[in-house]
Design a protein around this motif. Structure first.
Motif, short mmCIF file in Angstrom:
data_model
loop_
_atom_site.label_atom_id
_atom_site.label_comp_id
_atom_site.label_asym_id
_atom_site.label_seq_id
_atom_site.Cartn_x
_atom_site.Cartn_y
_atom_site.Cartn_z
N GLY A 2 0.80 -1.21 0.00
CA GLY A 2 0.00 0.00 0.00
C GLY A 2 0.84 1.27 0.00
O GLY A 2 2.03 1.25 0.29
N SER A 4 0.33 3.80 2.02
CA SER A 4 0.33 4.45 3.33
C SER A 4 1.74 4.69 3.86
O SER A 4 2.60 3.81 3.79
CB SER A 4 -0.45 3.62 4.34
N ILE A 41 0.44 9.93 3.37
CA ILE A 41 -0.59 9.22 2.62
C ILE A 41 -1.19 8.12 3.49
O ILE A 41 -0.45 7.31 4.05
CB ILE A 41 0.01 8.59 1.34
N GLN A 43 -3.90 5.11 3.08
CA GLN A 43 -4.70 4.35 2.13
C GLN A 43 -5.45 3.23 2.86
O GLN A 43 -4.87 2.47 3.61
CB GLN A 43 -3.81 3.73 1.06
N LYS A 44 -6.77 3.17 2.61
CA LYS A 44 -7.59 2.07 3.11
C LYS A 44 -8.37 1.55 1.91
O LYS A 44 -9.36 2.16 1.50
CB LYS A 44 -8.54 2.56 4.20
N ASN A 46 -9.48 1.43 -1.56
CA ASN A 46 -9.47 2.42 -2.64
C ASN A 46 -9.62 3.85 -2.14
O ASN A 46 -9.72 4.78 -2.93
CB ASN A 46 -10.58 2.12 -3.66
N ASP A 47 -9.69 4.02 -0.81
CA ASP A 47 -9.85 5.35 -0.22
C ASP A 47 -8.49 5.91 0.21
O ASP A 47 -7.73 5.23 0.89
CB ASP A 47 -10.77 5.29 1.00
N PHE A 48 -8.22 7.15 -0.20
CA PHE A 48 -6.96 7.81 0.12
C PHE A 48 -7.22 9.13 0.82
O PHE A 48 -8.11 9.89 0.43
CB PHE A 48 -6.18 8.12 -1.17
N SER A 62 -8.82 14.19 -0.22
CA SER A 62 -9.25 12.80 -0.11
C SER A 62 -9.86 12.40 -1.43
O SER A 62 -10.49 13.21 -2.12
CB SER A 62 -10.31 12.65 0.98
N THR A 64 -11.46 8.62 -3.64
CA THR A 64 -11.69 7.19 -3.77
C THR A 64 -11.40 6.84 -5.22
O THR A 64 -11.94 7.49 -6.15
CB THR A 64 -13.14 6.81 -3.41
#
Length: 127
Positions: A2, A4, A41, A43-44, A46-48, A62, A64
């Motif tokens: 990811g 993140s 960053i 990331q979860k 597809n959500d950023f 933010s 998606t």
């Protein structure tokens, strides 16, 4: 892997030429030349959620992947767009700028193209 993490700008190529082309004022270009921005960053799926700190300027946004969102350009304009993801690559078109961000281990490369002018940024993970 990811996206993140926190990443600090390590190097960039063609900054001044690119920023002039997109209409950033000369005083802003001078200020930005030596700033080592930090991108946080989260990331979860597809959500950023992204926070970019460059000197005293902080930009938060933010999105998606695959859904319309509003992003801010270097000149402060906001525009609606859709971010696409293919493996470790994020691609977005915003106000005539194509931006491709790729994750390679602990390094993020971001290549932006506007009217044939290419600006490349390399950032390394710091946490």
């Amino acid at each position: 892997m990811g996206f993140s993490g926190k990443y600090q700008l390590e190097s960039h190529e063609n900054f001044e030429t690119f920023m002039k082309a997109i209409g950033l004022p000369d005083d802003e270009i001078e200020k930005g030349k030596e700033i080592k921005s930090i991108s946080d960053i989260q990331q979860k799926g597809n959500d950023f959620n992204v926070t970019v700190t460059a000197g005293t300027k902080v930009i938060m946004y933010s999105f998606t992947v695959g859904e319309e969102c509003e992003l801010e350009t270097f000149t402060g304009e906001k525009a609606k767009t859709v971010v696409h993801m293919d493996g470790n690559k994020l691609t977005v078109f915003l106000k005539g700028i194509e931006s491709v961000t790729e994750l390679h281990g602990d390094t993020i490369s971001n290549t932006m193209t506007f009217n044939g002018i290419v600006y490349k940024r390399i950032s390394k993970r710091i946490s």
